[in-house]
Design a protein around this motif. Structure first.
Motif, PDB file in Angstrom:
ATOM      1  N   ILE A 127       5.601  47.368 -18.874  1.00 45.55           N
ATOM      2  CA  ILE A 127       5.962  46.086 -19.481  1.00 45.55           C
ATOM      3  C   ILE A 127       5.151  44.980 -18.819  1.00 45.55           C
ATOM      4  CG2 ILE A 127       7.795  44.435 -19.952  1.00 45.55           C
ATOM      5  CD1 ILE A 127       9.818  46.621 -19.463  1.00 45.55           C
ATOM      6  N   THR A 128       5.168  44.990 -17.484  1.00 45.30           N
ATOM      7  CA  THR A 128       4.662  43.855 -16.709  1.00 45.30           C
ATOM      8  C   THR A 128       3.178  43.595 -16.944  1.00 45.30           C
ATOM      9  OG1 THR A 128       6.306  44.448 -15.052  1.00 45.30           O
ATOM     10  CG2 THR A 128       4.613  42.890 -14.370  1.00 45.30           C
ATOM     11  N   THR A 136       9.902  38.892 -19.892  1.00 43.81           N
ATOM     12  CA  THR A 136       9.211  39.939 -20.649  1.00 43.81           C
ATOM     13  C   THR A 136       8.825  39.451 -22.052  1.00 43.81           C
ATOM     14  OG1 THR A 136      11.416  40.769 -21.137  1.00 43.81           O
ATOM     15  CG2 THR A 136      10.180  41.953 -19.481  1.00 43.81           C
ATOM     16  N   LEU A 139       5.049  38.459 -23.004  1.00 46.01           N
ATOM     17  CA  LEU A 139       3.902  39.375 -22.882  1.00 46.01           C
ATOM     18  C   LEU A 139       2.905  39.155 -24.018  1.00 46.01           C
ATOM     19  CD1 LEU A 139       4.180  41.940 -25.049  1.00 46.01           C
ATOM     20  CD2 LEU A 139       5.934  42.663 -23.474  1.00 46.01           C
TER      21      LEU A 139
END
Ligand SMILES: Cc1cc2nc3c(=O)[nH]c(=O)nc-3n(C[C@H](O)[C@H](O)[C@H](O)COP(=O)(O)OP(=O)(O)OC[C@H]3O[C@@H](n4cnc5c(N)ncnc54)[C@H](O)[C@@H]3O)c2cc1C
Length: 397
Positions: A127-128, A136, A139
């Motif tokens: 995710i990061t 999140t 992104l």
């Protein structure tokens, strides 16, 4: 209601697993703390077999155990086993081939076909990004449908199991203008052209785990590799909630890592203070306790609270109850107190707690990350507050 008496089968499993943690993990814990990025080959014997997911499915149909009336418990059993393994060593436990966070994501939201195809692959979870950690929803990795393929572009950092995994669950947006509703997750197999492992991170602790960064450039994956519904829901966060569901299962798992490492530190500390003549007597009046005894009892009480919060969250997941609040409560408490307990044990141990001859200094370094990944402590507090106050992420940030 939750029954705290474990069935015999779980008690037996617990002691079997503690024996594995003691004989397999503890002896190599220091070795892989020093040899960062080296694959712990000793863990191959624990590799998850592809058939194991299917076994769990079958178990669910078996009736409750006679001695407790508890439902057969995938999450609770995992938690109990994991505490023992993490008592042995957390970064090594997190490096057992086949048990990636991506595997939990596929188990939580994958279709039967996806579970069948990817269930046996060691799967990481990405995710990061450089500009998206706690938030999140911000992104920027994109996924664009082109015929029968999704084309992914972006960058992912701090991915656990980056080098050793066989597949990765990658979060990306299919429509940046749709905000969180546009975020979906995709299964990307290792070796797919366009997916490049850029580097491995050098870390303060948790070193046995191979954390790394990926560059994703025009990476094409089959259309059916999307996890969950490909539609952007009208309700702004409906689709996003689907991907967030993974955390309801994984946050109690990370919280359990804190319990395991804290218990390891407490056991070691108890042994050493007893060698120094301190006798832990639970019947003593609080007024006559020494400062060390008092601190020790307080830490044990926190450990118990951490464990109970986790068991509740896991039990709720096993019984198909919505557990976002409880999962975050368990993670908030355990992440913070895992850090505090391991540090306090080093305080009490004095030079022994600082020496590399023993493991407490390593446990203190390892514990820190459990208050960071899968959502930091501060973020868990926000989620708890939002759930209690019935406020959205926009109303309380
Ligand atoms: C060893 C390791 C392994 C990891 N493995 C993975 C992995 O497998 N997959 C993956 O996707 N990621 C992984 N991560 C990344 C991890 O999930 C992120 O580091 C974490 O979510 C925090 O994001 P950030 O680092 O960008 O910090 P930031 O979001 O920039 O936060 C910095 C600080 O600000 C605080 N903060 C942020 N927003 C708020 C707010 N609204 N209110 C109050 N405080 C706030 C945070 O709590 C934190 O203390 C890993 C990280 C580490 C260290």
């Amino acid at each position: 209601m939750i029954n705290l008496v474990l069935p015999e089968s779980l008690e037996k499993m617990r002691s079997d697993i503690k024996a594995i943690a003691f004989s397999l993990l503890r002896p190599i814990a220091r070795k892989y703390d020093e040899a960062e990025h080296v694959t712990p080959v000793e863990l191959e014997v624990l590799r998850r077999r592809p058939s194991e997911g299917k076994k769990n499915k079958k178990d669910k149909k078996t009736p409750p155990e006679k001695d407790t009336g508890m439902l057969p418990s995938t999450n609770l059993a995992t938690i109990i086993a994991l505490e023992e393994m993490c008592w042995g060593d957390v970064p090594l436990t997190s490096s057992i081939p086949g048990y990636g966070i991506g595997n939990a994501a596929i188990a939580a939201v994958g279709t039967e076909e996806q579970k069948e195809k990817f269930g046996g692959k060691y799967t990481a979870f990405a995710i990061t990004e450089p500009g998206a950690g706690s938030d999140t929803g911000s992104l920027v990795t994109t996924a664009v449908l082109d015929g029968d393929e999704w084309v992914l572009n972006g960058e992912k950092i701090f991915v656990s199991a980056a080098e050793r995994c066989e597949a990765i669950v990658v979060w990306a947006t299919i429509d940046p203008s749709a905000g969180k509703a546009g975020i979906k997750s995709f299964i990307v197999e290792k070796g797919t052209p366009g997916l490049t492992l850029d580097h491995l991170e050098r870390k303060m602790g948790f070193k046995a785990s191979d954390t790394g960064a990926f560059v994703i450039k025009d990476c094409r994956i089959p259309r059916e590799n999307i996890l969950g519904d490909p539609e952007i829901k009208k309700s702004k966060t409906e689709g996003f909630r689907g991907v967030m569901k993974t955390f309801d299962n994984t946050r109690p798992i990370v919280a359990t890592q804190s319990v395991g490492v804290s218990r390891a530190a407490l056991d070691f500390t108890k042994e050493k203070i007893e060698e120094d003549g301190v006798r832990l007597d639970y019947n003593q009046s609080p007024n006559s306790l020494s400062s060390v005894e008092k601190e020790y009892y307080l830490m044990e009480a926190h450990l118990e609270a951490m464990r109970l919060l986790i068991w509740r969250a896991a039990w709720m997941a096993d019984n198909d109850q919505f557990n976002t609040l409880e999962a975050s409560m368990s993670k908030a408490k355990a992440g913070r107190y895992g850090t505090l307990i391991t540090q306090k044990c080093c305080d009490i141990l004095g030079p022994l707690g600082f020496s590399e001859e023993y493991l407490p200094e390593k446990w203190m370094r390892d514990a820190k990350v459990m208050d960071i990944f899968e959502g930091t402590g501060q973020i868990q507090h926000l989620i708890v507050a939002r759930n209690i106050m019935k406020l959205s992420s926009r109303e309380l940030r």
